[in-house]
Structure formats: structure tokens, C-alpha cells
Design a protein around this motif. Structure first.
Motif, short mmCIF file in Angstrom:
data_model
loop_
_atom_site.label_atom_id
_atom_site.label_comp_id
_atom_site.label_asym_id
_atom_site.label_seq_id
_atom_site.Cartn_x
_atom_site.Cartn_y
_atom_site.Cartn_z
N LYS A 147 -38.00 -41.79 45.02
CA LYS A 147 -38.18 -43.22 44.79
C LYS A 147 -39.08 -43.52 43.58
CE LYS A 147 -41.99 -43.73 48.10
NZ LYS A 147 -42.40 -44.38 49.36
N LEU A 150 -35.93 -43.83 39.47
CA LEU A 150 -34.75 -44.58 39.88
C LEU A 150 -33.89 -44.96 38.68
CD1 LEU A 150 -36.33 -46.97 42.56
CD2 LEU A 150 -35.13 -44.79 42.94
N TRP A 162 -37.57 -48.30 48.91
CA TRP A 162 -38.13 -48.97 47.74
C TRP A 162 -37.55 -50.38 47.64
CZ3 TRP A 162 -42.23 -47.65 45.04
CH2 TRP A 162 -42.54 -48.37 43.89
#
Length: 357
Positions: A147, A150, A162
Motif C-alpha cells: 500500500k 500504488l 488504503w
């Protein structure tokens, strides 16, 4: 010696429609087309986060008006007797209605529709992949497990664990009541091995989008069910709140919403896409834009409505055009946008498909 008569070909069962050419170029036979993945791998970056307002990014609200162009049904998944919602059909599949009886499109449905287009025209991974088809997805298009790194779409719309940077509210219909339509039986596409669903590596060919048509098919099949729907020209309104957005990210969102005059596209929302349902055009009627700490301080330090940062008319048009220009130079993948615009261009003169899908 006697001639043995050849057996007559058997007609396919209703649950097994005849196989048809799924070629990417066969737009006359299938109501969809694939948008190819970019050749480069997605560039993964650290997302902006929510711990503070970034002074170098944009924050604010978009006020949207969405107009139905072909009949629209966003299903609750519930089928009820027609008497329950004051219609004469025996059974009907329902949409969400508010306490004031106005139809509602869930914010999550709008988000999914917009995200799919945003993913296609940026160098992004897929949002969700089921384990059944994971081996058919190119490795570089699988969702990131980290996360902290991205793709462009996940930075804006969020990923597993997230939160995204845009808040999607429910979309409320301004018209009172609803229309009763008909959803014919739809079958999943059945591509054969080696068809255009897959490339030379045996991986999926790209992202699939359904064409817009001038109308939706309402009748013509024996099987199907009545549906509660919004009729043509029904109007919906909603607001999108955003924070910590880059200019190119907001510009790409404007392109997805059909605000680029060079690529006039419309959204495909809800069910019945193969038969032409769900076409909606979008107007950005107003925008509240907060671009620095002074804007943020004045906006959030008072309870009274603040219209100092509200853009309308020419000022709004100029702002949108500026963000779109930045998006084209920094984020949008032009080949993918051109492919997508061919499918989602609106207005259109394309007829809906005939016969069983």
C-alpha cells in the motif's frame, strides 16, 4: 448401398447461446471492445495520504448533474411483487429509493464506473482480480500488495487497506417516481481459446467496455424480468469531495466525466450494458476549489457558507481546460484514450445489438 441421412443440427439450449465471433474488431457483432494495456509497466508511487492537507495539491468539491440517455437500472439485487412499489407487473427487480421516493444510485456504483475508465486511460493496475482468473492477468497489471507503492488509479481511488482521495456520495434523482422497464435474459460472453479475449501469451487482451447505443432494448425476448428504472432524460445530482489531488489527477477525472471536447465520452452505469442501458452524460455545474492554506483556513474556520472559492461559468470552464491540459501532458495515455473514446463516444448513431446476446 443406401445413403445414411445426415443428422440435423441441434438448436442450442436457452442457457447456451450460440458461439459468436469475439474479435476485437467485430463491433457489428458484439456490443463491446477491449482497450489494450499500455506497453510500459505501471509506475508505482507513494500515495498522498490523509494526515494533512498538502499545499501543493488541490482540495474541494465538484457539483455534478448527470442525465440519463438510455434507460438506467442499478439493481439492489431484490425482486419484489409489483404491488409493493405500486406497479402492475407481477414481479419486479428494484432500484434504491430514498425516503422521499426518489431513485438513488449508490455512490459505490458511480465510483466503480468512473474508476474503470480512469484505470484504462492511465498506466494503472487492475483494482480487483479474482483467484480464478489471476493466472490470465499480466503480472504487471495485478493489484499491488504494497500500500506504500500504488498505481495512478489506486492513489486516487484507493486500494486494499488504503483510503482514496475522492469521496463519492449517493446520486439522487431529481424526478419523482420511476419507470417500469424490461430486462431480457443476458448470458455471459463465451470466448473460445485463442479468441481476442487473450493475447499471444494467453493473457487477457485488455479492459472491456460496452459501446453506447441510441436506445436500449426493452422487449423482444421471451425470458427476462421487469425492472424499476430511470427513464431517458431523468436527471440526477451529486457531489464529489476531494483532497490532496494533483492537477493532472483532477484533469484526468474531468476527462473521464466527459469534459474534454476532443474526447466527448459518456458514462455507462448499472446493469443491462450489453443491450444499451445505462448511458449517462455529466455536467460539472460548479466547483469549489481550495488551492492553498489561506483558502483552507478561511473555508474550515467558519460555519457560514463560503462562496469565495466557488467557480461557475467561464471561470469554471477555464479551470477545467487547464487541468485537462496538464493531465494530457503528465498522466493520460493517449493510445488508450483514443481506443476508449471510440467505444464511449457520445452522442452516437450506433444501434443496439439484435437477437440473443
Amino acid at each position: 448401398m443406401t445413403n445414411t441421412p445426415k443428422p440435423k443440427p441441434r438448436k442450442p439450449l436457452p442457457s447456451q447461446p450460440p458461439s459468436r465471433d469475439d474479435s476485437v474488431g467485430s463491433s457489428t457483432q458484439k456490443p463491446y471492445k477491449f482497450v489494450a494495456f499500455p506497453q510500459e509497466r505501471p509506475r508505482l508511487q507513494h500515495p498522498a495520504g490523509h494526515d494533512k492537507f498538502d499545499k501543493n495539491r488541490l482540495h474541494g468539491t465538484l457539483f455534478l448533474t448527470l442525465k440519463v440517455k438510455t434507460s438506467l437500472h442499478v439493481s439492489t439485487g431484490i425482486v419484489v411483487p409489483g404491488d409493493d412499489i405500486a406497479t402492475r407487473v407481477s414481479l419486479i427487480k428494484t432500484m434504491v429509493q430514498g425516503i422521499d421516493k426518489h431513485l438513488v444510485i449508490q455512490g459505490s456504483s458511480l465510483k466503480g464506473c468512473i474508476r474503470s475508465v480512469y484505470e484504462a486511460i492511465t498506466n494503472s493496475t487492475l483494482a480487483v482480480v479474482t483467484s480464478k482468473f489471476r493466472d490470465k492477468i499480466p503480472n504487471e497489471r495485478l493489484p499491488s500488495r504494497n500500500k506504500e507503492q500504488l498505481c495512478p488509479a489506486s492513489q486516487v481511488f484507493g486500494a486494499l487497506d488504503w483510503q482514496g482521495l475522492i469521496e463519492f456520495n449517493d446520486v439522487k434523482c431529481e424526478n419523482i417516481g420511476f419507470n417500469t422497464g424490461f430486462m431480457p435474459s443476458l448470458y455471459r460472453p463465451r470466448p473460445e481459446p485463442g479468441s481476442a479475449y487473450f493475447d499471444a501469451r494467453g493473457k487477457v487482451a485488455g479492459r472491456k467496455f460496452y459501446y453506447h447505443t441510441i436506445r436500449a432494448i426493452e422487449k423482444g425476448q421471451n425470458q427476462g424480468i421487469a425492472v424499476q428504472q430511470a427513464a431517458r432524460e431523468y436527471t440526477f445530482t451529486t457531489q464529489l469531495q476531494f483532497k490532496n489531488i494533483k492537477p493532472e489527477e483532477l484533469g484526468t477525472l474531468f476527462v473521464v466525466l466527459g469534459q474534454d471536447s476532443n474526447y466527448p465520452i459518456a458514462l455507462k452505469v448499472g446493469g443491462g450494458k450489453p443491450i444499451g442501458m445505462g448511458t449517462m452524460t455529466v455536467e460539472v455545474s460548479q466547483a469549489r476549489i481550495l488551492q492553498n492554506f489561506e483558502d483552507l483556513r478561511s473555508h474550515y474556520s467558519t460555519y457560514t457558507p463560503d462562496n469565495n472559492h466557488l467557480l461557475t461559468g467561464e471561470a469554471l470552464e477555464t479551470f477545467i481546460a487547464t487541468q485537462i491540459k496538464t493531465a494530457h501532458s503528465r498522466l493520460i495515455q493517449l493510445p488508450q484514450l483514443q481506443q476508449l473514446a471510440e467505444v464511449l463516444r457520445y452522442p452516437t448513431d450506433r444501434e443496439p445489438p439484435e437477437g440473443m446476446y
